[in-house]
Design a protein around this motif. Structure first.
Motif, mmCIF file in Angstrom:
data_model
loop_
_atom_site.group_PDB
_atom_site.id
_atom_site.type_symbol
_atom_site.label_atom_id
_atom_site.label_comp_id
_atom_site.label_asym_id
_atom_site.label_seq_id
_atom_site.Cartn_x
_atom_site.Cartn_y
_atom_site.Cartn_z
ATOM 1 N N LYS A 210 0.836 -1.200 0.000
ATOM 2 C CA LYS A 210 0.000 0.000 0.000
ATOM 3 C C LYS A 210 0.874 1.254 0.000
ATOM 4 C CE LYS A 210 -4.087 1.969 2.177
ATOM 5 N NZ LYS A 210 -5.087 1.850 3.270
ATOM 6 N N ASN A 211 0.555 2.168 -0.908
ATOM 7 C CA ASN A 211 1.304 3.423 -1.102
ATOM 8 C C ASN A 211 2.736 3.191 -1.593
ATOM 9 O OD1 ASN A 211 -0.930 4.940 -0.159
ATOM 10 N ND2 ASN A 211 -0.278 4.616 1.958
ATOM 11 N N LYS A 212 3.018 1.962 -2.045
ATOM 12 C CA LYS A 212 4.360 1.664 -2.547
ATOM 13 C C LYS A 212 4.355 1.331 -4.032
ATOM 14 C CE LYS A 212 5.980 -0.070 1.922
ATOM 15 N NZ LYS A 212 6.507 -1.244 2.670
ATOM 16 N N THR A 213 3.175 1.197 -4.610
ATOM 17 C CA THR A 213 3.059 0.883 -6.027
ATOM 18 C C THR A 213 1.757 1.453 -6.552
ATOM 19 O OG1 THR A 213 3.071 -0.903 -7.657
ATOM 20 C CG2 THR A 213 1.950 -1.341 -5.600
ATOM 21 N N LEU A 214 1.674 1.667 -7.841
ATOM 22 C CA LEU A 214 0.485 2.225 -8.467
ATOM 23 C C LEU A 214 -0.496 1.108 -8.801
ATOM 24 C CD1 LEU A 214 2.119 4.794 -10.931
ATOM 25 C CD2 LEU A 214 1.270 5.196 -8.616
ATOM 26 N N SER A 215 -1.766 1.450 -8.761
ATOM 27 C CA SER A 215 -2.805 0.475 -9.072
ATOM 28 C C SER A 215 -3.975 1.200 -9.718
ATOM 29 C CB SER A 215 -3.278 -0.245 -7.803
ATOM 30 O OG SER A 215 -4.408 -1.053 -8.078
ATOM 31 N N PRO A 437 7.522 -10.238 1.726
ATOM 32 C CA PRO A 437 7.927 -9.529 2.952
ATOM 33 C C PRO A 437 8.505 -8.150 2.631
ATOM 34 C CG PRO A 437 9.641 -11.049 2.291
ATOM 35 C CD PRO A 437 8.572 -11.149 1.238
ATOM 36 N N ALA A 438 8.340 -7.230 3.576
ATOM 37 C CA ALA A 438 8.986 -5.919 3.493
ATOM 38 C C ALA A 438 10.304 -5.973 4.262
ATOM 39 C CB ALA A 438 8.074 -4.837 4.074
ATOM 40 N N LEU A 439 11.358 -5.411 3.677
ATOM 41 C CA LEU A 439 12.661 -5.381 4.307
ATOM 42 C C LEU A 439 12.794 -4.152 5.207
ATOM 43 C CD1 LEU A 439 14.815 -6.385 1.220
ATOM 44 C CD2 LEU A 439 13.762 -7.881 2.936
ATOM 45 N N LYS A 440 13.854 -4.137 6.022
ATOM 46 C CA LYS A 440 14.056 -3.010 6.930
ATOM 47 C C LYS A 440 14.270 -1.701 6.199
ATOM 48 C CE LYS A 440 15.902 -5.765 10.780
ATOM 49 N NZ LYS A 440 17.061 -5.974 11.696
ATOM 50 N N ASN A 441 14.825 -1.770 4.985
ATOM 51 C CA ASN A 441 15.063 -0.537 4.223
ATOM 52 C C ASN A 441 13.818 -0.059 3.481
ATOM 53 O OD1 ASN A 441 14.846 -2.422 2.211
ATOM 54 N ND2 ASN A 441 16.928 -2.153 1.417
ATOM 55 N N GLY A 442 12.682 -0.755 3.656
ATOM 56 C CA GLY A 442 11.437 -0.358 3.024
ATOM 57 C C GLY A 442 11.166 -1.034 1.704
ATOM 58 N N ASN A 443 12.170 -1.681 1.123
ATOM 59 C CA ASN A 443 11.963 -2.389 -0.132
ATOM 60 C C ASN A 443 11.233 -3.711 0.117
ATOM 61 O OD1 ASN A 443 13.265 -0.318 -1.483
ATOM 62 N ND2 ASN A 443 15.276 -1.323 -1.351
ATOM 63 N N ARG A 498 11.467 -5.174 -5.238
ATOM 64 C CA ARG A 498 10.812 -3.894 -5.498
ATOM 65 C C ARG A 498 11.486 -2.777 -4.697
ATOM 66 N NH1 ARG A 498 5.846 -2.490 -7.561
ATOM 67 N NH2 ARG A 498 5.217 -4.706 -7.625
ATOM 68 N N LEU A 499 11.918 -1.716 -5.414
ATOM 69 C CA LEU A 499 12.471 -0.513 -4.799
ATOM 70 C C LEU A 499 11.332 0.481 -4.631
ATOM 71 C CD1 LEU A 499 15.637 -0.263 -7.081
ATOM 72 C CD2 LEU A 499 15.528 -1.197 -4.762
ATOM 73 N N THR A 500 10.988 0.790 -3.385
ATOM 74 C CA THR A 500 9.772 1.560 -3.115
ATOM 75 C C THR A 500 10.018 3.050 -2.901
ATOM 76 O OG1 THR A 500 9.953 1.105 -0.738
ATOM 77 C CG2 THR A 500 8.702 -0.462 -2.084
ATOM 78 N N LYS A 501 11.284 3.484 -2.983
ATOM 79 C CA LYS A 501 11.577 4.893 -2.734
ATOM 80 C C LYS A 501 12.179 5.512 -3.990
ATOM 81 C CE LYS A 501 12.468 4.004 2.166
ATOM 82 N NZ LYS A 501 13.475 4.044 3.262
ATOM 83 N N GLY A 502 12.214 6.840 -3.979
ATOM 84 C CA GLY A 502 12.793 7.535 -5.107
ATOM 85 C C GLY A 502 11.726 8.067 -6.047
ATOM 86 N N ARG A 505 9.856 4.478 -8.915
ATOM 87 C CA ARG A 505 9.825 3.206 -8.212
ATOM 88 C C ARG A 505 10.084 2.089 -9.215
ATOM 89 N NH1 ARG A 505 4.211 4.398 -4.899
ATOM 90 N NH2 ARG A 505 5.021 5.983 -3.485
ATOM 91 N N GLN A 506 10.797 1.068 -8.759
ATOM 92 C CA GLN A 506 11.236 0.037 -9.691
ATOM 93 C C GLN A 506 10.964 -1.355 -9.106
ATOM 94 O OE1 GLN A 506 15.421 0.976 -10.880
ATOM 95 N NE2 GLN A 506 15.067 2.825 -9.660
ATOM 96 N N ARG A 507 10.665 -2.268 -10.035
ATOM 97 C CA ARG A 507 10.551 -3.677 -9.656
ATOM 98 C C ARG A 507 11.271 -4.510 -10.708
ATOM 99 N NH1 ARG A 507 5.404 -7.233 -10.818
ATOM 100 N NH2 ARG A 507 6.440 -7.043 -12.835
#
Length: 892
Positions: A210-215, A437-443, A498-502, A505-507
């Motif tokens: 949620k709020n990490k990718t477009l839909s 799973p979500a990693l500690k860095n948010g990815n 998935r890179l959720t910042k910047g 955003r990239q997967r």
């Protein structure tokens, strides 16, 4: 003299009074230094009562004189202005000037609520319909209310659209109890249980994303009333009538936070198709997304389709079904769900038809009379374990389906009298495992594995033998047995990061697809002396097929201001190999596939957007296009192939505009799509008076189409009415090869669908729904060596329903439906159907007594035309006659 004394008194008193007052001044500016005029500046006391009220002038300045009787240290200065965050400052005795900077705050008009009935409110991407304000006294289920809500569209199959877009999920208090087989829910759940219907736009079902990718998905959620969550409810329905009719149902419903269930048992012979309760609306999209191109069924029993009528008109059935849906939410966040269903059915259909196939200077005519009896059954089990948390997502779904059909018919085709039977069995096993799973860095990491086994063995039996000139060297014979099956194993495994910042955003994802199939068919003929011999014109098929693919793709998402953009760039290496020793067939192909897709979206306002989509597909054919042995697909058609594996390049581009004004209940959508594909093969048919033989040939083939669609839905407050209008227009261009001649065709279709529902005189409800369709088929004369006249069919289908409630507990409804079909050089066809319903409610006993009168005009036969390219068809169906069924419905 008096005026002078008063003036002197005021002058003497004034200085004393002014000496006890204090003036505060100030200025209001934005963060970039611009003045803020017309802001409200209020001084309030400790009890939050207004002491003094002023507004800022054109330069943003204000000046307030405070009364002497109020202690300054107890007062507060409040500043408010639409579009800016409010300010609350304590007033100090030592300070008389206040320079205040206001922070901008966007106006969220979507949070405004309409207080008059009916009501809609919206916050962010969630739109909420107040169910009670749209419901009518005669409504039973939530599906009845859904059809009345502006922006909603419910098809006869039960599929739901919001403003022209199919919904992706159907939740009940946030839980997906029914998966994508939600039609049973809209039919069964009483609307009185539901407080609100939520439309979740730009929906993301995984909390970890949620709020990490477009839909762009849309989902529905039923918000259950608090009191309805506390108890088990349900209904018992028993009905009987003439001639020899019965209709029964038992359901139990419980929707609380921990446990949800919707269990239904049904049985009837009144024409209700219970199989529609098990329709999985999202199955096709799921298989396409996974890359699982299941093989088509090889055999069928006939050529006629269903008439354009509600199935209840022509469905002669004896059916029973079981539909069990149970869900448990455990304390550790794990959700367990079981969906179990079963169907036993027996149905009959009688029809006759003729068709004309126009070929240059020749016309091929077919006629057919058939009485069909079918005994389908269905069983399905789906077991789900899911944990949908903000930190991780886990989901495992096991599905097992086993179904079948034993059909038999008496058939007369072009004076050939025969009997045929078709036995089908379908076995479908699948398991989907996903962990995100979500990693500690948010990815976010995604691990996915889907495995599926699918097979549909079929046997077609025809007696006596037919078309001996084609099948048995001109010698009469006793019968035909055609067997065919394509057992298939499919697996897809992938891992994504998935890179959720910047800003972008990239997967990145990599994975493998593996597919193993075997097409086995056998065509045997029973001779008059009882011997069974293979068809001499071809060997049987024993084709082995493998497809293996390694893929790598990157997805890039950009969102800035009103702009959104998504691009997916998939690259794959694919190897397909197939062989059949009987035909010395041994082929292997390796291809590099690049199938990019892009989407650009521009928010015009908070509610409106314009989107542009493009997709390129480099697609390879499947096992259905490469088998060499002849297969008698039905009593009239035989298929084989002579071409290599089909390769097809497709371009698809679409433009869509979405417009809504939720508060004023106005919804509009419009779109245009263009598709063009080029393939290296084409289906060529050799047609005679009794049989058609189709072969896939290595000839380039282009197909293109353009489609336009638009929809409008509005609630008219002055009339208390919901009105809608939908329209679509499409044109397609394609080639056919018939009897050695290439025929390029252009088909066009226009459909207009107006609908209107209004409450009249507070007791009468009026509903109108109309469909008008114009279908035209045209041979492109400049590209063909022959000439054919254009052909067009016009169909007008209108339904009017009037409901009347003369007393509080009595409801009367009358339906009328008129159909008119017109085709040049043929007689026009016109039908009128009428039904009635009377219901009386015993509120004290929680019981309804209902009388259904169906087909009052006793229309027992139905005719219709069909048009496709150079084929004109006519069909005549037997319908159910007049029926009367009395039902008693008791609410638990």
């Amino acid at each position: 003299m008096t005026r002078c004394l008063v003036t002197l008194f005021i002058l003497c008193l004034g200085p004393g009074v002014l000496a006890q007052q204090q003036t505060i001044q100030g200025s209001l500016k934005t963060t970039d230094g611009k003045p803020v005029p017309h802001a409200s500046v209020t001084v309030r006391n400790p009890q939050d009562r207004i002491v003094v009220f002023k507004t800022s002038d054109a330069s943003g300045n204000f000046s307030i004189v405070l009364p002497a009787a109020v202690p300054l240290d107890s007062l507060h200065l409040l500043v408010n202005h639409l579009g800016y965050a409010g300010v609350n400052l304590p007033i100090s005795r030592e300070r008389s000037h206040y320079d205040i900077t206001l922070q901008e705050k966007p106006i969220d008009l979507s949070e405004v609520k309409v207080k008059s009935r009916p009501r809609i409110d919206t916050r962010g991407d969630t739109l909420r319909y107040d169910v009670g304000s749209f419901a009518k006294a005669e409504d039973r289920s939530i599906g009845d209310v859904l059809k009345r809500m502006p922006g909603m569209e419910v098809s006869e199959s039960g599929q739901i659209k919001y403003n022209g877009q199919n919904i992706s999920n159907f939740y009940i208090d946030g839980d997906d109890l029914l998966d994508d087989k939600y039609a049973i829910g809209t039919k069964t759940i009483p609307h009185a249980m539901v407080q609100k219907l939520e439309v979740l736009q730009n929906h993301q079902p995984l909390k970890v994303l949620k709020n990490k990718t477009l839909s762009d998905r849309v989902a529905l959620n039923l918000v259950i009333k608090d009191e309805a969550r506390l108890k088990l409810t349900g209904q018992v329905k028993a009905g009987a009538g003439l001639p020899h009719q019965y209709d029964s149902e038992l359901n139990s419903i419980l929707f609380n936070k921990k446990y949800k269930m919707l269990n239904v048992v049904k049985g009837n012979n009144v024409g209700e198709d219970l199989a529609s309760d098990f329709t999985a609306f999202g199955l096709s999209d799921m298989l396409t997304g996974a890359g699982n191109s299941r093989p088509q069924a090889l055999l069928s029993s006939g050529t006629a389709g269903n008439p354009p009528l509600p199935k209840q008109r022509y469905y002669f059935n004896n059916s029973g079904s079981l539909n069990l849906n149970n869900l448990v939410n455990l304390k550790n966040g794990l959700q367990l769900k079981a969906n179990i269903n079963g169907l036993l059915d027996g149905n009959d259909m009688a029809y006759n038809s003729w068709s004309e196939l126009y070929l240059g200077n020749d016309t091929i005519r077919y006629s057919e009379w058939q009485d069909i009896g079918r005994d389908p059954f269905l069983t399905g089990v789906s077991l789900t374990a899911m944990a949908n948390e903000e930190g991780h997502y886990f989901n495992n779904v096991f599905k097992l389906n086993y179904s079948g059909d034993m059909g038999s018919s008496a058939l007369l085709s072009n004076d050939m009298d025969m009997r045929q039977g078709l036995h089908n069995r379908l076995r479908d096993f699948a398991n989907t495992l996903e962990y995100t799973p979500a990693l500690k860095n948010g990815n976010v990491i995604n691990l996915y594995w889907y495995v599926n086994h699918f097979n549909q063995p079929q046997t077609l039996i025809i007696t006596p033998g037919i078309n001996e000139e084609v099948l048995n060297a001109g010698v009469p014979f006793a019968g035909i047995r055609q067997f065919g099956e394509i057992p298939s194993w499919f697996s897809r495994a992938s891992a994504a990061y998935r890179l959720t910042k910047g800003l972008i955003r990239q997967r990145y994802r990599t994975g493998v697809i593996n597919e193993w199939q075997r097409l086995h068919s056998a065509l045997h003929l029973t001779q008059t002396d009882g011997r069974e011999t293979p068809y001499a014109g071809s060997e049987d098929n024993n084709l082995h097929w493998q497809r293996h693919q390694f893929f790598l793709d990157g997805t890039y998402e950009y969102k800035q201001g009103p702009w959104e953009a998504t691009a997916t760039l998939p690259l794959a290496v694919q190897r397909i190999a197939y062989h059949d020793d009987a035909f010395a067939l041994d082929e292997s192909k390796i291809r590099l596939l690049f199938n990019p897709s892009m989407r650009l979206k521009r928010m015009m306002t908070r509610e409106d957007y314009l989107s542009l989509d493009y997709r390129y597909t480099n697609h390879m054919g499947n096992i259905n296009g490469v088998f060499r042995g002849a297969v008698l697909t039905n009593y009239r058609s035989m298929e084989a192939n002579e071409a290599d594996l089909q390769e097809r390049d497709s371009h698809n581009i679409g433009l869509r505009y979405h417009f809504q004004r939720a508060i004023s209940m106005l919804f509009m959508n419009a779109g245009v799509t263009y598709a063009r594909s080029t393939a290296n093969t084409i289906a060529a048919s050799v047609v005679t008076d009794n049989i058609a033989r189709t072969v896939l040939l290595p000839i380039d083939n282009d197909v293109s189409s353009v489609n336009l669609n638009a929809g409008l839905s509005k609630f008219i407050f002055a009339l208390g009415a919901t009105a809608s209008l939908r329209a679509s227009w499409g044109t397609s261009r394609f080639n056919q090869v018939l009897n050695g001649e290439t025929l390029p065709f252009n088909n066009r279709s226009l459909t207009v669908n107006p609908a209107f529902e209004a409450r009249l005189l507070n007791k009468v409800n009026f509903n109108y729904n109309g469909v008008a369709t114009w279908t035209t088929s045209r041979l492109i004369s400049g590209e063909a060596s022959t000439h054919m006249p254009d052909r067009q069919i016009r169909l007008f289908d209108q339904t009017v329903s009037v409901s009347y409630s003369p007393f509080r507990s009595t409801f009367l409804r009358v339906n009328g439906r008129h159909q008119y079909t017109s085709q040049a050089q043929l007689n026009d066809i016109s039908y009128f159907f009428a039904d009635a319903n009377i219901r009386y409610t015993l509120a004290k006993w929680r019981t309804d007594i209902e009388l259904n009168l169906t087909n009052l005009a006793d229309v027992t036969a139905y005719e219709t035309y069909s048009l496709s390219a150079n084929r004109l068809g006519y069909s005549h169906y037997q319908l159910r006659g007049s029926m009367a069924v009395l039902k008693v419905i008791f609410s638990l």
